[in-house]
Design a protein around this motif. Structure first.
Motif, PDB file in Angstrom:
ATOM      1  N   UNK A  13       0.832  -1.208   0.000  1.00 11.13           N
ATOM      2  CA  UNK A  13       0.000   0.000   0.000  1.00 11.13           C
ATOM      3  C   UNK A  13       0.864   1.254   0.000  1.00 11.13           C
ATOM      4  N   UNK A  14       1.972   1.197   0.700  1.00  8.00           N
ATOM      5  CA  UNK A  14       2.895   2.324   0.754  1.00  8.00           C
ATOM      6  C   UNK A  14       3.472   2.605  -0.633  1.00  8.00           C
ATOM      7  N   UNK A  15       3.908   1.556  -1.312  1.00  7.82           N
ATOM      8  CA  UNK A  15       4.507   1.735  -2.634  1.00  7.82           C
ATOM      9  C   UNK A  15       3.454   2.137  -3.665  1.00  7.82           C
ATOM     10  N   UNK A  20       1.438   6.558  -7.122  1.00  4.78           N
ATOM     11  CA  UNK A  20       0.311   7.380  -7.567  1.00  4.78           C
ATOM     12  C   UNK A  20       0.464   8.852  -7.202  1.00  4.78           C
ATOM     13  N   UNK A  21       1.070   9.154  -6.067  1.00  6.41           N
ATOM     14  CA  UNK A  21       1.066  10.517  -5.528  1.00  6.41           C
ATOM     15  C   UNK A  21       2.434  11.174  -5.468  1.00  6.41           C
ATOM     16  N   UNK A  22       3.369  10.720  -6.238  1.00  7.95           N
ATOM     17  CA  UNK A  22       4.734  11.237  -6.094  1.00  7.95           C
ATOM     18  C   UNK A  22       5.088  12.233  -7.193  1.00  7.95           C
ATOM     19  N   UNK A  23       6.117  12.995  -6.893  1.00  9.60           N
ATOM     20  CA  UNK A  23       6.759  13.849  -7.880  1.00  9.60           C
ATOM     21  C   UNK A  23       8.020  13.113  -8.299  1.00  9.60           C
ATOM     22  N   UNK A  24       8.230  13.002  -9.599  1.00 11.70           N
ATOM     23  CA  UNK A  24       9.345  12.209 -10.110  1.00 11.70           C
ATOM     24  C   UNK A  24      10.485  13.106 -10.555  1.00 11.70           C
ATOM     25  N   UNK A  33      11.293   9.118  -6.655  1.00 10.42           N
ATOM     26  CA  UNK A  33       9.870   9.391  -6.486  1.00 10.42           C
ATOM     27  C   UNK A  33       9.698   9.882  -5.058  1.00 10.42           C
ATOM     28  N   UNK A  34       9.269  11.131  -4.928  1.00 11.90           N
ATOM     29  CA  UNK A  34       9.129  11.759  -3.622  1.00 11.90           C
ATOM     30  C   UNK A  34       7.660  12.068  -3.395  1.00 11.90           C
ATOM     31  N   UNK A  35       7.135  11.602  -2.269  1.00 22.36           N
ATOM     32  CA  UNK A  35       5.730  11.831  -1.927  1.00 22.36           C
ATOM     33  C   UNK A  35       5.636  12.302  -0.482  1.00 22.36           C
ATOM     34  N   UNK A  36       4.594  13.077  -0.193  1.00 26.37           N
ATOM     35  CA  UNK A  36       4.314  13.457   1.190  1.00 26.37           C
ATOM     36  C   UNK A  36       3.969  12.202   1.971  1.00 26.37           C
TER      37      UNK A  36
END
Length: 128
Positions: A13-15, A20-24, A33-36
């Motif tokens: 679920x984390x990955x 889905x919600x990251x900035x690449x 891939x960085x996500x909040x």
């Protein structure tokens, strides 16, 4: 040395959330891939402290090297860099980082690999 447990990402679920919600951020040899952070996702793992701290995962594909020894060496090198420079990483900004290494001969030269890793850390603003 491996990352401490409170800094590791785990669970599908984390990955999925990161994909889905990251900035690449793309480099020649790797992708960030960085996500909040979303600690609600980690509640299912029965962690004692699902806090908003910086967490990271490093994925090295078999396309980089068929030998697990080489893949683990690359992973350890990058994790060691994170641990050495953890004071520079913005812990007040809760981010999750997924590093994917691309196919190439970059793993033969440690300095080139670490230089690009550091450049992407600056580019993604995880380090100032």
């Amino acid at each position: 040395m491996a990352l401490p447990k409170q800094m590791r990402l785990k669970g599908h679920r984390t990955f999925d959330y990161i994909h889905k919600n990251s900035i690449k951020y793309h480099g020649q040899f790797m992708t960030f891939k960085v996500a909040r952070s979303n600690p609600k996702i980690l509640l299912s793992h029965n962690l004692s402290n699902p806090s908003n701290n910086f967490r990271a995962a490093i994925a090295v594909s078999k396309k980089v090297s068929k030998k697990a020894v080489d893949r683990n060496k690359i992973r350890r090198i990058l994790q060691e860099w994170i641990l050495r420079n953890i004071q520079k990483i913005n812990n007040h900004k809760p981010y999750w980082l997924l590093v994917n290494l691309k196919f190439g001969n970059s793993f033969n030269d440690e300095t080139i690999l670490l230089e690009e890793f550091q450049n992407l850390m600056f580019k993604s603003r995880l380090i100032k």
